[in-house]
Design a protein around this motif. Structure first.
Motif, PDB file in Angstrom:
ATOM      1  N   GLU A  37       0.818  -1.215   0.000  1.00 54.69           N
ATOM      2  CA  GLU A  37       0.000   0.000   0.000  1.00 54.69           C
ATOM      3  C   GLU A  37       0.850   1.263   0.000  1.00 54.69           C
ATOM      4  N   ALA A  41       0.855   3.885  -3.022  1.00 53.99           N
ATOM      5  CA  ALA A  41       0.285   5.200  -2.732  1.00 53.99           C
ATOM      6  C   ALA A  41       1.269   6.303  -3.104  1.00 53.99           C
ATOM      7  N   ARG A  48      -3.212   5.989   1.113  1.00 52.84           N
ATOM      8  CA  ARG A  48      -3.177   4.533   1.306  1.00 52.84           C
ATOM      9  C   ARG A  48      -4.589   3.959   1.288  1.00 52.84           C
ATOM     10  N   VAL A  51      -5.725   3.343  -2.234  1.00 56.29           N
ATOM     11  CA  VAL A  51      -5.047   2.152  -2.771  1.00 56.29           C
ATOM     12  C   VAL A  51      -5.649   0.896  -2.155  1.00 56.29           C
ATOM     13  N   ARG A  52      -5.930   0.947  -0.849  1.00 55.13           N
ATOM     14  CA  ARG A  52      -6.494  -0.218  -0.160  1.00 55.13           C
ATOM     15  C   ARG A  52      -7.837  -0.616  -0.780  1.00 55.13           C
ATOM     16  N   GLU A  53      -8.673   0.369  -1.083  1.00 56.07           N
ATOM     17  CA  GLU A  53      -9.966   0.090  -1.711  1.00 56.07           C
ATOM     18  C   GLU A  53      -9.777  -0.565  -3.073  1.00 56.07           C
ATOM     19  N   LEU A  55      -7.162  -2.287  -4.154  1.00 51.54           N
ATOM     20  CA  LEU A  55      -6.626  -3.634  -3.997  1.00 51.54           C
ATOM     21  C   LEU A  55      -7.705  -4.614  -3.541  1.00 51.54           C
ATOM     22  N   ARG A  56      -8.613  -4.136  -2.705  1.00 46.11           N
ATOM     23  CA  ARG A  56      -9.714  -4.991  -2.264  1.00 46.11           C
ATOM     24  C   ARG A  56     -10.586  -5.386  -3.461  1.00 46.11           C
TER      25      ARG A  56
END
Length: 215
Positions: A37, A41, A48, A51-53, A55-56
């Protein structure tokens, strides 16, 4: 990947998702590569959380898989998963040729598929262009069925298909992406011989599964 311009949150989220999806499916990130992340980012110039969203979402698409300690890595399909993938493709694309043969205007569909094969022939030795032309043929086949749910189902598998191809790389994958391998599908559709068309599609997918599971 260059920093993204300022935009509203929903658009930003979609742009980040698109950038990461493209990086994975184009082979910029290879199967097994860690997707951190913080690094992503910084490279994209976003938070972050954004990016997390993304990647999910890629995890839901099957492009990314959680490994040890929850670390996210580009997915790598097992031989069993690859065989299952191509069996499902055989079923979907078998349905596509069935619906094309059974509907009026088959001649137009044949012409469109021959044009797609010509695009593949012109791709030459450029790996990325060849992959796009090959997948373009199969997507066009599904689209010509007129069945939007079929197309949606195929699209859902596209990320895993790309990962399978990219994992084999430009040294091995192109053997499966030639005009001569695709022409028999068109010939069978043109003849209106449904049994032959289904046989050709299943043989095509079985050969691809065997190729992409070779050591």
């Amino acid at each position: 990947m260059d920093p993204l311009p300022v935009m509203d949150r929903s658009t930003l989220r979609e742009r980040v998702l698109q950038a990461l999806r493209s990086a994975v499916t184009s082979g910029t990130y290879r199967p097994g590569d860690h997707l951190g992340e913080v690094e992503l980012a910084e490279r994209l110039g976003v938070s972050r959380g954004t990016v997390r969203e993304a990647l999910r979402h890629l995890q839901q698409e099957g492009l990314v898989r959680a490994g040890m300690r929850g670390m996210l890595r580009v997915n790598s399909l097992s031989a069993e998963e690859i065989r299952g993938l191509f069996r499902v493709r055989a079923a979907l694309e078998g349905l596509a040729v069935t619906e094309i043969i059974e509907q009026p205007g088959r001649e137009q569909a044949v012409a469109a598929l021959r044009a797609a094969v010509e695009t593949l022939a012109r791709a030459g030795d450029d790996f990325v262009t060849r992959v796009e032309a090959d997948l373009g043929f199969h997507l066009r086949l599904c689209e010509l069925s007129g069945n939007t749910m079929l197309v949606e189902s195929w699209r859902h598998l596209e990320g895993r298909i790309r990962i399978t191809i990219m994992n084999r790389g430009p040294e091995g994958a192109p053997a499966m992406m030639t005009p001569t391998r695709h022409a028999p599908i068109i010939d069978a559709i043109e003849s209106g011989d449904l049994d032959k068309a289904l046989e050709v599609v299943h043989e095509h997918m079985a050969a691809a599964a065997e190729h992409f599971t070779e050591n």
